[in-house]
Design an enzyme around this catalytic site. Structure first.
Site, PDB file in Angstrom:
ATOM      1  N   LEU A  36       0.868  -1.178   0.000  1.00  0.00           N
ATOM      2  CA  LEU A  36       0.000   0.000   0.000  1.00  0.00           C
ATOM      3  C   LEU A  36       0.900   1.222   0.000  1.00  0.00           C
ATOM      4  CD1 LEU A  36      -2.760  -0.814   2.674  1.00  0.00           C
ATOM      5  CD2 LEU A  36      -2.967  -0.968   0.194  1.00  0.00           C
ATOM      6  N   ASP A  37       0.497   2.271  -0.721  1.00  0.00           N
ATOM      7  CA  ASP A  37       1.251   3.520  -0.696  1.00  0.00           C
ATOM      8  C   ASP A  37       1.368   4.023   0.737  1.00  0.00           C
ATOM      9  OD1 ASP A  37       1.401   3.465  -3.448  1.00  0.00           O
ATOM     10  OD2 ASP A  37      -0.324   4.789  -3.729  1.00  0.00           O
ATOM     11  N   ARG A  38       2.416   4.784   1.010  1.00  0.00           N
ATOM     12  CA  ARG A  38       2.636   5.327   2.354  1.00  0.00           C
ATOM     13  C   ARG A  38       1.386   6.010   2.912  1.00  0.00           C
ATOM     14  NH1 ARG A  38       7.013   8.043   5.286  1.00  0.00           N
ATOM     15  NH2 ARG A  38       8.442   7.826   3.531  1.00  0.00           N
ATOM     16  N   ARG A  91      -5.444   6.156  -8.014  1.00  0.00           N
ATOM     17  CA  ARG A  91      -5.086   7.576  -8.033  1.00  0.00           C
ATOM     18  C   ARG A  91      -5.063   8.119  -9.456  1.00  0.00           C
ATOM     19  NH1 ARG A  91       0.210   7.603  -4.252  1.00  0.00           N
ATOM     20  NH2 ARG A  91       0.090   9.855  -4.689  1.00  0.00           N
TER      21      ARG A  91
END
Length: 308
Positions: free
Chosen positions: A143-145, A244
């Site tokens: 998962l992205d930060r 995104r």
């Protein structure tokens, strides 16, 4: 399904030890409170949140899960995990083969250019090595930060390979919650494009078919006003930054996502949360499903305003 000999360890997950038959339609939490009368409400909720409750051999964490007469509810023993010394992590489930966590926004999943930066991976590695210094964990997905929510790690390279090689077949549901800018006019839709990456590692949709990696995103609006929309997002594919990019493509960037066109930061973080992850256990074959709550911050733009 892949099989291998399981080593005996009394501290790890056991097969379901208690089974109960549902006599009449009800909700799961109500059934558990009635059946497990010796346990308090918080203890019962803890059983649910840690994936210890199975309905017809499927792990269920949802309190209001509907039960029907004849179904079997099982309660299994799992390792009790102390996460008080961890930052930004809640362990939802742990057994001999996998660890499933809920990660907070702002915590890096895996690697970092900063040698001493705290990551989910590093903390979980320390966690498993407290039991045995030779234990390790292995990355399955990321998962992205700034994305919060459910993710999993393998506890052996064998399990990692099983999951990664059969990810599309073994993962049954990946549901995200996205808070985006503007009122999305089409309340339900599918976005499909071919994703590529620039030299600076920014993902974008190619203007040409078959140029890059195919990405398919399904969305449904669950709340909206004139300024924001809250979406449920399901993925057919799991490409880097897919949601995104696709939200930017339809003109409704995720809030707080300056990299992909956002002009607002109403909740002080990226408006993306991995709410549900459901998959076949790589060794037992049981279907596991983990669901977390929608972050309260995501609902704040709709308080006191007309919503759907």
């Amino acid at each position: 399904m892949h099989k291998r000999k399981r080593k005996s360890n009394t501290n790890q997950t056991q097969s379901p030890t208690k089974q109960y038959t549902v006599k009449e339609p009800t909700e799961l939490l109500v059934f558990l409170l009635d059946t497990l009368s010796n346990l308090g409400r918080n203890s019962v909720k803890s059983l649910l949140s840690h994936g210890q409750v199975l309905v017809n051999d499927q792990a269920v964490t949802k309190y209001n899960f509907p039960l029907q007469a004849g179904q079997t509810v099982s309660i299994r023993k799992v390792k009790v995990t102390n996460t008080s010394n961890m930052t930004g992590i809640i362990i939802l489930h742990e057994d001999e083969d996998i660890i499933v966590i809920e990660k907070e926004s702002g915590l890096l999943s895996v690697s970092s250019s900063e040698e001493n930066e705290i990551t989910a991976y590093r903390q979980l590695m320390d966690h498993v090595r407290r039991e045995n210094p030779k234990n390790r964990i292995f990355v399955v997905h990321r998962l992205d930060r700034d994305t919060s929510g459910v993710m999993m790690f393998a506890k052996s390279q064998e399990v990692q390979q099983i999951m990664q090689n059969s990810w599309k077949d073994m993962v049954k549901e990946r549901l995200y919650i996205a808070l985006v800018e503007g009122s999305v006019k089409k309340k339900e839709g599918t976005i499909k494009s071919w994703l590529k990456e620039t030299k600076t590692f920014k993902t974008y949709s190619s203007a040409r078919s078959n140029d890059g990696k195919l990405a398919v995103t399904h969305y449904k609006v669950i709340k909206f006003n004139s300024n924001f929309s809250l979406l449920k997002v399901n993925l057919d594919t799991g490409r880097k930054n897919q949601i995104r990019v696709h939200m930017q493509d339809i003109g409704h960037s995720i809030v707080g996502d300056k990299k992909y066109g956002s002009r607002s930061k109403p909740i002080g973080r990226l408006g993306l949360h991995a709410q549900v992850l459901s998959f076949m256990h790589p060794i037992t074959g049981h279907l596991l499903r983990f669901e977390t709550k929608i972050p309260k911050l995501f609902l704040s733009p709709f308080r006191g305003k007309p919503t759907k």
